[in-house]
Scaffold this motif. Structure first.
Motif, short mmCIF file in Angstrom:
data_model
loop_
_atom_site.label_atom_id
_atom_site.label_comp_id
_atom_site.label_asym_id
_atom_site.label_seq_id
_atom_site.Cartn_x
_atom_site.Cartn_y
_atom_site.Cartn_z
N GLU A 224 9.01 2.14 -4.09
CA GLU A 224 10.89 1.41 -3.85
C GLU A 224 11.68 2.88 -3.21
N GLU A 225 11.22 3.85 -3.35
CA GLU A 225 12.04 5.26 -2.53
C GLU A 225 11.36 5.31 -1.56
N GLN A 226 10.20 5.48 -1.48
CA GLN A 226 9.04 5.28 -0.08
C GLN A 226 9.54 4.70 0.96
N GLN A 227 9.31 3.21 0.63
CA GLN A 227 10.10 2.30 1.24
C GLN A 227 11.09 2.19 1.91
N TRP B 156 0.49 -0.75 0.21
CA TRP B 156 -0.17 -0.31 0.21
C TRP B 156 1.00 1.84 -0.07
N SER B 157 0.49 2.46 -1.08
CA SER B 157 1.59 3.54 -0.89
C SER B 157 0.32 4.35 -1.02
#
Length: 512
Positions: free
Chosen positions: A263-266, A46-47
């Motif tokens: 990927e950048e967020q997590q 989830w994002s």
């Protein structure tokens, strides 16, 4: 954790999409491809992207609830000479029927166009149509104008159901599709509650003149719709639609960008998708009406019966109560007419809380059990409510409380009906399937229902209760159909539930 795809990864084209083209296909710009895009979308955590989808697409149901409630609340005002329209009582009923006819027409027309030209084009067009039509409704100075603009407002909202439900299901991961779909469809009732409170204020002639307040109500709906449109412009096209319709390169780029952002967020790489998760697709430009009919009648006849049963059941149950609740409170239980609309607020809250609180169970316990429970449970509760009301055991407060409990379960079931028909048919006909079942259910509830229940109203409490029993019986019947014909779609990819018609090796095992 092994690394997933990232933007600009040069290996993706080789590993993720292999092309086998005939000369004729190449000339047409279409290919046979292998792609893992569905599996990649379903494995996403989830994002912010998923919140964008919900806000940009799902909030439109609030508009629908707002529209229907506003018109119901201002009906009496529009019959007053100083309202600027001076409709007769029969013309108010005609306007409601015209809105329903517009919704049915819009769902079918835009549903077909959504499958043919893409989700994004149509969810922009349908919201734009709604915005234009509702603004023009606010400036109506003659009955014919009001009727015309109500038709196109309904057409825009009806088209939204097909474009939005198909896009949401194709963008939300399989493990959360149930809870998200139910919460979004249940948000209709937030608009209903907001509309009920709003119109009490706007119809107060001490604040706004009689010919102004109702116009502002429509204008505020347009303002909310414009905000949604600004957000919606950032929601991408469905990659599932794109790779089937010859836009596989664009689909790859879009999914890659979503993955890269997540990927950048997590701060870590996504899990790689194995090659055996790929599906083979023979691309196509469009799907004709003949094939759409064949899918429903010959390929998935049991699923078509299931969709009809669920939609007709919930349409009649809602019509049984909502077409008569104002009369019951004011005429039979002697509630003042300016107080009766407030009863809609707790009923709307019950309708919202049902899918919001029960939605996750549709993903964990499963569709078949929860839909059966929601339909049969609400039907049995309405029968009990009817018995108590018929014997005089319920006053206005307790009758409203009973309705609130009934719709807590009924709303979860009704929202699941939209979820069901958006899941159980192939990608190429998904929007049209949603449109068809929505049109049938809306016609049953908004056209056939008022005629039937209108004839029952004159008979007093006992006749109204018979209407409750009819709505309850159809809900119970729908629950039984779900029990025997329901599809266990929880946590499954859409392509596994119903193989695309374009699939190289269709999954015969999922056909019913």
């Amino acid at each position: 954790m092994s690394r997933g795809w990232a933007v600009g990864d040069p290996s993706r084209t080789v590993a993720d999409v292999s092309v086998h083209s005939s000369d004729s296909q190449q000339e047409a710009g279409l290919k046979t491809i292998r792609t893992t895009i569905p599996a990649r979308l379903d494995r996403l955590p989830w994002s912010r992207f998923h919140w964008l989808v919900i806000i940009g697409l799902g909030t439109v149901w609030i508009l629908d609830g707002l529209e229907v409630t506003i018109v119901g609340a201002i009906a009496s005002r529009l019959t007053e000479p100083d309202s600027g329209l001076g409709l007769t009582t029969s013309q108010v009923g005609l306007a409601a029927a015209i809105y329903v006819a517009g919704a049915c027409t819009g769902s079918l027309v835009f549903g077909y166009l959504t499958d043919r030209f893409g989700r994004k084009k149509l969810f922009i067009v349908t919201l734009g149509l709604y915005l234009l039509a509702t603004v023009l409704t606010a400036f109506s100075f003659a009955p014919w104008m009001f009727f015309l603009f109500r038709f196109f407002t309904g057409a825009g909202i009806g088209g939204e159901y097909a474009a939005i439900n198909s896009a949401i299901d194709e963008l939300i991961p399989a493990r959360r599709r149930g809870v998200v779909d139910l919460a979004i469809n249940g948000s209709y009732w937030l608009g209903t509650a907001f509309g009920a409170v709003l119109t009490v204020f706007l119809l107060n002639t001490a604040v706004f003149p009689a010919d102004v307040g109702w116009r502002i109500a429509f204008g505020l709906g347009a303002v909310l719709g414009l905000v949604i449109l600004l957000v919606r412009r950032n929601v991408p096209e469905s990659p599932r639609w794109m790779f089937i319709h010859g836009h596989d390169d664009a689909a790859e780029k879009e999914v890659g960008e979503i993955e890269h952002d997540i990927e950048e967020q997590q701060g870590s790489a996504l899990e790689a998708v194995p090659d055996d998760a790929a599906i083979e697709i023979r691309q196509r430009k469009s799907t004709g009406f003949g094939e759409i009919i064949r899918v429903g009648v010959t390929l998935y006849p049991k699923r078509s019966i299931l969709g009809l049963s669920l939609f007709i059941g919930q349409a009649f149950l809602y019509n049984a109560v909502f077409f008569t609740f104002s009369l019951v409170l004011t005429k039979l239980l002697h509630v003042p007419s300016d107080v009766a609309p407030w009863a809609l607020v707790p009923i709307a809250i019950g309708n919202f809380l049902g899918p919001f609180l029960l939605g996750r169970l549709f993903d964990s316990i499963g569709r078949r059990f929860m839909i059966t429970l929601s339909y049969i449970g609400s039907g049995v509760l309405l029968v009990g409510t009817g018995i108590l009301f018929d014997t005089g055991a319920l006053d206005a407060f307790w009758l409203t409380a009973c309705w609130m409990v009934v719709f807590f379960f009924a709303s979860a079931g009704a929202s699941a009906a939209y979820l069901t028909v958006s899941e159980i048919f192939p990608m190429e006909t998904r929007a049209m399937a949603i449109a068809f079942f929505y049109a049938v259910g809306t016609a049953a509830g908004g056209i056939v229902g008022p005629i039937l229940f209108g004839n029952l109203i004159g008979g007093g409490v006992h006749a109204v209760v018979l209407g409750y029993y009819l709505g309850a019986g159809l809900m119970i019947a729908g629950g039984l159909v779900e029990l025997f014909l329901g599809v266990d779609a929880e946590n499954r990819s859409l392509e596994d539930i119903a193989a695309p018609l374009s699939a190289g090796t269709p999954a015969q095992s999922v056909r019913k």
